[in-house]
Design a protein around this motif. Sequence first.
Motif, PDB file in Angstrom:
ATOM      1  N   LEU A 173      12.027  55.700   4.792  1.00 34.06           N
ATOM      2  CA  LEU A 173      12.552  56.012   3.467  1.00 34.06           C
ATOM      3  C   LEU A 173      13.637  55.027   3.046  1.00 34.06           C
ATOM      4  O   LEU A 173      13.785  54.709   1.866  1.00 34.06           O
ATOM      5  CB  LEU A 173      13.128  57.433   3.456  1.00 34.06           C
ATOM      6  N   TYR A 174      14.407  54.550   4.016  1.00 33.61           N
ATOM      7  CA  TYR A 174      15.575  53.736   3.708  1.00 33.61           C
ATOM      8  C   TYR A 174      15.292  52.234   3.653  1.00 33.61           C
ATOM      9  O   TYR A 174      16.048  51.487   3.030  1.00 33.61           O
ATOM     10  CB  TYR A 174      16.665  53.983   4.756  1.00 33.61           C
ATOM     11  N   ALA A 175      14.221  51.791   4.310  1.00 33.26           N
ATOM     12  CA  ALA A 175      13.945  50.344   4.418  1.00 33.26           C
ATOM     13  C   ALA A 175      13.219  49.834   3.187  1.00 33.26           C
ATOM     14  O   ALA A 175      12.009  49.604   3.189  1.00 33.26           O
ATOM     15  CB  ALA A 175      13.132  50.060   5.683  1.00 33.26           C
ATOM     16  N   ARG A 176      13.973  49.625   2.115  1.00 31.69           N
ATOM     17  CA  ARG A 176      13.413  49.076   0.883  1.00 31.69           C
ATOM     18  C   ARG A 176      14.346  47.992   0.362  1.00 31.69           C
ATOM     19  O   ARG A 176      15.544  48.226   0.169  1.00 31.69           O
ATOM     20  CB  ARG A 176      13.210  50.174  -0.165  1.00 31.69           C
ATOM     21  N   THR A 177      13.797  46.831   0.137  1.00 26.48           N
ATOM     22  CA  THR A 177      14.589  45.677  -0.292  1.00 26.48           C
ATOM     23  C   THR A 177      15.358  45.971  -1.573  1.00 26.48           C
ATOM     24  O   THR A 177      16.493  45.501  -1.750  1.00 26.48           O
ATOM     25  CB  THR A 177      13.671  44.456  -0.503  1.00 26.48           C
ATOM     26  N   LEU A 212       8.510  46.618   8.415  1.00 27.62           N
ATOM     27  CA  LEU A 212       8.202  48.025   8.192  1.00 27.62           C
ATOM     28  C   LEU A 212       7.953  48.294   6.719  1.00 27.62           C
ATOM     29  O   LEU A 212       6.976  48.972   6.354  1.00 27.62           O
ATOM     30  CB  LEU A 212       9.367  48.887   8.691  1.00 27.62           C
ATOM     31  N   GLU A 213       8.808  47.742   5.848  1.00 28.18           N
ATOM     32  CA  GLU A 213       8.617  47.929   4.412  1.00 28.18           C
ATOM     33  C   GLU A 213       7.275  47.359   3.960  1.00 28.18           C
ATOM     34  O   GLU A 213       6.542  47.992   3.180  1.00 28.18           O
ATOM     35  CB  GLU A 213       9.748  47.259   3.632  1.00 28.18           C
ATOM     36  N   LYS A 214       6.944  46.178   4.443  1.00 26.72           N
ATOM     37  CA  LYS A 214       5.680  45.550   4.066  1.00 26.72           C
ATOM     38  C   LYS A 214       4.495  46.404   4.483  1.00 26.72           C
ATOM     39  O   LYS A 214       3.556  46.604   3.707  1.00 26.72           O
ATOM     40  CB  LYS A 214       5.582  44.166   4.715  1.00 26.72           C
TER      41      LYS A 214
END
Length: 246
Positions: A173-177, A212-214
Motif C-alpha cells: 500500500l505504501y510503496a508508490r512513487t 514491488l510497485e512495478k
Amino acid sequence: MDYLPDDNSRYKDVDYWDERYKTEQCYDWLGSFSKIKHLLEQHIKKDESILMLGCGNSSLSGDMYSAGYHSITNIDYSSVCINTMSARYSNCPGMTWHQMDVCQLCFSDASFDVVLEKATLDAIMVEEKTPWEVYPQTASIIHRALTEISRCLRPGGRFVSVTFAQPFFRKRLYARTEYNWSIKHYSYGEGFQYFVYVMTKGEKLSPDDVALEKKLLEDTKSHPTITATTNEDKEDFLSNIDLSGD
C-alpha cells in the motif's frame, strides 16, 4: 457497556464510535505509548509539529505530551471523541483537537513534520475478507488518505504508521512513487509482533520497493485489486478475515 459490535462493518460507522465514546474512557489499539516509545524517539523530535490521525480516546497523545512532545494536532471523525478529548486535555498548550476526515485534511501543504497513525488505516479495512486483496472502494479510500498525508508533510517529514500489518502486505500500500517517500519498518511486542512503518518525505523508494510497485502495477492491470493484511488484537476488528487461502 459491551463495545464489541455485532458486525465488523460497524467499525466504519461514525455513529458506532459516537455512541462508544459517550461512555468509554480510553482504549489503546496495539499497545500503549510505552510499547513504542523507543521507536518514536528515534524518528520524532520533541520540538516537531505532529498530526495525530484518528486519535480516538487513546492515551497516546497525552502520553507523548507528558514525554515532551508539545505540538500535537489531533483529528478524528467523531465529534463526541473530539469534544471529550479536547476537554480532557484543555490544560495542554500546543495540543489541539479537530473533527476531520483523514481523506480530506483541512491543512495547507507541508504543514507538519510528522503524521502519526496507530491502527487508523487498519480500521478502514475492517471488511476485507482476505489478506491478499482489498476491495476497490477501500483501496480508493486508502489512496486518498495516503495522498493527503504526503501532501501535508514537509520535506524530510515522516509518516509513522503503527499497525497489525506485516511488511509483505502493508508495504504494497505504501510503496508508490507518487507519495514521494522512502519506507523503513520496525517491529515491537513480545510473542505477537506489531509493526511501525516510517515513510520519509522526499526520499526515494529503495530498489526493492520500486520493483514491488512495478510488479503491483502489472498485476493490477490484469487483476484490479490491491493487497491488504490482518492480524489479531485484544479487540480484533479483523477477526472475520479468512487466512486459509482457500
